[in-house]
Motif scaffolding. Structure first.
Motif, PDB file in Angstrom:
ATOM      1  N   ALA A 134       0.814  -1.216   0.000  1.00  0.00           N
ATOM      2  CA  ALA A 134       0.000   0.000   0.000  1.00  0.00           C
ATOM      3  C   ALA A 134       0.844   1.262   0.000  1.00  0.00           C
ATOM      4  CB  ALA A 134      -0.919  -0.003   1.222  1.00  0.00           C
ATOM      5  N   GLY A 135       0.189   2.364  -0.320  1.00  0.00           N
ATOM      6  CA  GLY A 135       0.774   3.679  -0.115  1.00  0.00           C
ATOM      7  C   GLY A 135       0.368   4.166   1.267  1.00  0.00           C
ATOM      8  N   ILE A 136       1.322   4.680   2.041  1.00  0.00           N
ATOM      9  CA  ILE A 136       1.047   5.105   3.411  1.00  0.00           C
ATOM     10  C   ILE A 136       1.482   6.551   3.588  1.00  0.00           C
ATOM     11  CG2 ILE A 136       1.488   4.683   5.857  1.00  0.00           C
ATOM     12  CD1 ILE A 136       2.074   1.782   5.186  1.00  0.00           C
ATOM     13  N   SER A 137       0.582   7.379   4.113  1.00  0.00           N
ATOM     14  CA  SER A 137       0.908   8.786   4.334  1.00  0.00           C
ATOM     15  C   SER A 137       0.351   9.214   5.691  1.00  0.00           C
ATOM     16  CB  SER A 137       0.313   9.662   3.228  1.00  0.00           C
ATOM     17  OG  SER A 137      -1.106   9.551   3.205  1.00  0.00           O
ATOM     18  N   GLN A 138       0.903  10.297   6.213  1.00  0.00           N
ATOM     19  CA  GLN A 138       0.443  10.821   7.495  1.00  0.00           C
ATOM     20  C   GLN A 138       0.146  12.298   7.360  1.00  0.00           C
ATOM     21  OE1 GLN A 138       2.801   9.805  10.922  1.00  0.00           O
ATOM     22  NE2 GLN A 138       1.729  11.229  12.282  1.00  0.00           N
ATOM     23  N   SER A 139      -0.974  12.706   7.946  1.00  0.00           N
ATOM     24  CA  SER A 139      -1.347  14.109   7.974  1.00  0.00           C
ATOM     25  C   SER A 139      -1.910  14.409   9.353  1.00  0.00           C
ATOM     26  CB  SER A 139      -2.388  14.419   6.892  1.00  0.00           C
ATOM     27  OG  SER A 139      -2.806  15.769   6.969  1.00  0.00           O
ATOM     28  N   GLY A 140      -1.249  15.283  10.082  1.00  0.00           N
ATOM     29  CA  GLY A 140      -1.700  15.575  11.431  1.00  0.00           C
ATOM     30  C   GLY A 140      -1.662  14.328  12.301  1.00  0.00           C
ATOM     31  N   ASN A 141      -2.791  14.002  12.901  1.00  0.00           N
ATOM     32  CA  ASN A 141      -2.854  12.869  13.818  1.00  0.00           C
ATOM     33  C   ASN A 141      -3.469  11.637  13.163  1.00  0.00           C
ATOM     34  OD1 ASN A 141      -2.292  11.856  16.438  1.00  0.00           O
ATOM     35  ND2 ASN A 141      -4.459  11.992  16.981  1.00  0.00           N
ATOM     36  N   GLN A 166     -10.141  -1.915  -4.175  1.00  0.00           N
ATOM     37  CA  GLN A 166      -9.451  -0.756  -3.607  1.00  0.00           C
ATOM     38  C   GLN A 166      -9.845  -0.623  -2.142  1.00  0.00           C
ATOM     39  OE1 GLN A 166      -7.394   1.445  -5.306  1.00  0.00           O
ATOM     40  NE2 GLN A 166      -7.618   0.438  -7.303  1.00  0.00           N
ATOM     41  N   VAL A 167      -8.866  -0.352  -1.287  1.00  0.00           N
ATOM     42  CA  VAL A 167      -9.135  -0.201   0.143  1.00  0.00           C
ATOM     43  C   VAL A 167      -8.380   1.002   0.675  1.00  0.00           C
ATOM     44  CG1 VAL A 167      -8.991  -1.261   2.431  1.00  0.00           C
ATOM     45  CG2 VAL A 167      -9.418  -2.698   0.426  1.00  0.00           C
ATOM     46  N   THR A 168      -9.067   1.827   1.459  1.00  0.00           N
ATOM     47  CA  THR A 168      -8.430   2.934   2.162  1.00  0.00           C
ATOM     48  C   THR A 168      -8.752   2.812   3.647  1.00  0.00           C
ATOM     49  OG1 THR A 168      -8.573   4.416   0.259  1.00  0.00           O
ATOM     50  CG2 THR A 168      -8.287   5.435   2.410  1.00  0.00           C
ATOM     51  N   LEU A 169      -7.707   2.829   4.464  1.00  0.00           N
ATOM     52  CA  LEU A 169      -7.859   2.688   5.908  1.00  0.00           C
ATOM     53  C   LEU A 169      -7.239   3.908   6.574  1.00  0.00           C
ATOM     54  CD1 LEU A 169      -8.485   0.988   8.466  1.00  0.00           C
ATOM     55  CD2 LEU A 169      -6.245  -0.093   8.168  1.00  0.00           C
ATOM     56  N   MET A 170      -8.006   4.531   7.491  1.00  0.00           N
ATOM     57  CA  MET A 170      -7.497   5.682   8.233  1.00  0.00           C
ATOM     58  C   MET A 170      -7.340   5.302   9.698  1.00  0.00           C
ATOM     59  SD  MET A 170      -9.437   9.005   6.606  1.00  0.00           S
ATOM     60  CE  MET A 170      -8.440  10.087   7.636  1.00  0.00           C
ATOM     61  N   LEU A 171      -6.183   5.668  10.278  1.00  0.00           N
ATOM     62  CA  LEU A 171      -5.847   5.291  11.643  1.00  0.00           C
ATOM     63  C   LEU A 171      -5.420   6.501  12.450  1.00  0.00           C
ATOM     64  CD1 LEU A 171      -3.480   2.385  10.584  1.00  0.00           C
ATOM     65  CD2 LEU A 171      -5.770   2.034  11.526  1.00  0.00           C
ATOM     66  N   ASN A 172      -5.667   6.430  13.751  1.00  0.00           N
ATOM     67  CA  ASN A 172      -5.103   7.421  14.654  1.00  0.00           C
ATOM     68  C   ASN A 172      -3.610   7.140  14.783  1.00  0.00           C
ATOM     69  OD1 ASN A 172      -4.143   8.302  17.466  1.00  0.00           O
ATOM     70  ND2 ASN A 172      -6.119   9.327  17.325  1.00  0.00           N
ATOM     71  N   SER A 173      -2.769   8.126  14.528  1.00  0.00           N
ATOM     72  CA  SER A 173      -1.326   7.888  14.486  1.00  0.00           C
ATOM     73  C   SER A 173      -0.731   7.574  15.855  1.00  0.00           C
ATOM     74  CB  SER A 173      -0.609   9.102  13.877  1.00  0.00           C
ATOM     75  OG  SER A 173      -0.850  10.260  14.659  1.00  0.00           O
ATOM     76  N   THR A 174      -1.433   7.927  16.931  1.00  0.00           N
ATOM     77  CA  THR A 174      -0.922   7.666  18.275  1.00  0.00           C
ATOM     78  C   THR A 174      -1.379   6.311  18.807  1.00  0.00           C
ATOM     79  OG1 THR A 174      -0.919  10.043  18.761  1.00  0.00           O
ATOM     80  CG2 THR A 174      -0.805   8.530  20.637  1.00  0.00           C
ATOM     81  N   SER A 175      -2.696   6.077  18.782  1.00  0.00           N
ATOM     82  CA  SER A 175      -3.253   4.835  19.340  1.00  0.00           C
ATOM     83  C   SER A 175      -3.365   3.725  18.308  1.00  0.00           C
ATOM     84  CB  SER A 175      -4.639   5.112  19.924  1.00  0.00           C
ATOM     85  OG  SER A 175      -5.546   5.492  18.896  1.00  0.00           O
TER      86      SER A 175
END
Length: 220
Positions: free
Chosen positions: A129-136, A151-160
């Motif tokens: 996958a392509g992985i990017s971070q924006s803010g949290n 196609q799949v897009t998954l959004m995660l909290n960068s801390t938890s």
């Protein structure tokens, strides 16, 4: 040139390894969250729309059983109009309802394959996958996850590493398109659970809306 190739290989090797590490941490966080969720029972309201018209509203009680599988108990079903129950028209209506139920069940099973990936599948997904971070938030976007051209897009909290949202596009066994999206809610105690979800079945002009509420600890 050989030195440059070695450095390039090392760079991408480390990058791939970091993706693997991240995927394993996400899987571990999801597993721990599901174990926490197993202590709860909640209500799911399902609304089925066909050609924009609400056809049925179903209320169910959900919980995770001792075997780790979801247990769904029907509470009520409220169709907006009654289908014929007698004669040939009744038989035709029943057959159509049965066919539609089978179709919906397949779509939901297909969706679960994206929402609840095994650890191995999660590793494969992240590594490709392509992985990017924006803010949290971290966004993971990939294709060919469970079948060709999905196609799949998954959004995660960068801390938890808790899930924030997920969307997918895929196809049924007969080739019909299907897509869905899920929004998650994280409670004050750290529990993350599905808040709202949408499943679109364009070949049937159908949209299914799911809403979860009333999360409560199981009685001991």
């Amino acid at each position: 040139m050989a030195f440059f190739s070695a450095i390039l290989f090392l760079h991408f090797g480390l990058f791939a390894q970091s993706k693997t590490d991240l995927s394993l941490k996400v899987s571990a966080a999801a597993k721990a969250n599901r174990e926490q969720l197993a202590a709860y029972v909640w209500t799911r309201t399902t609304q089925i729309f066909i050609s924009g018209e609400l056809k049925n509203t179903i209320v169910s009680s959900l919980a995770i059983g001792p075997d780790g599988k979801m247990v769904t108990t029907a509470v009520s079903s409220t169709p907006t109009s009654a289908a014929p129950t007698r004669g040939i028209r009744g038989d035709i209506a029943k057959n159509k309802i049965d066919e539609l139920k089978t179709y919906i069940d397949e779509a939901i099973t297909l969706s679960m394959g994206y929402l609840y990936m095994s650890e191995g599948k999660m590793v494969d997904f992240f590594n490709a996958a392509g992985i990017s971070q924006s803010g949290n938030s971290i966004t993971v976007t990939g294709s060919n996850v469970n079948q060709a051209n999905d196609q799949v897009t998954l959004m995660l909290n960068s801390t938890s590493l808790a899930y924030i949202g997920e969307s997918f596009t895929s196809a049924m066994s007969n080739g019909d398109a299907v897509n869905g999206s899920v929004d998650y809610k994280t409670f004050d105690n750290g529990l993350t659970a599905i808040d709202h979800a949408t499943l679109n079945l364009p070949a049937k002009a159908m949209k299914i809306l799911f809403s979860n509420s009333n999360y409560a600890k199981k009685l001991q």
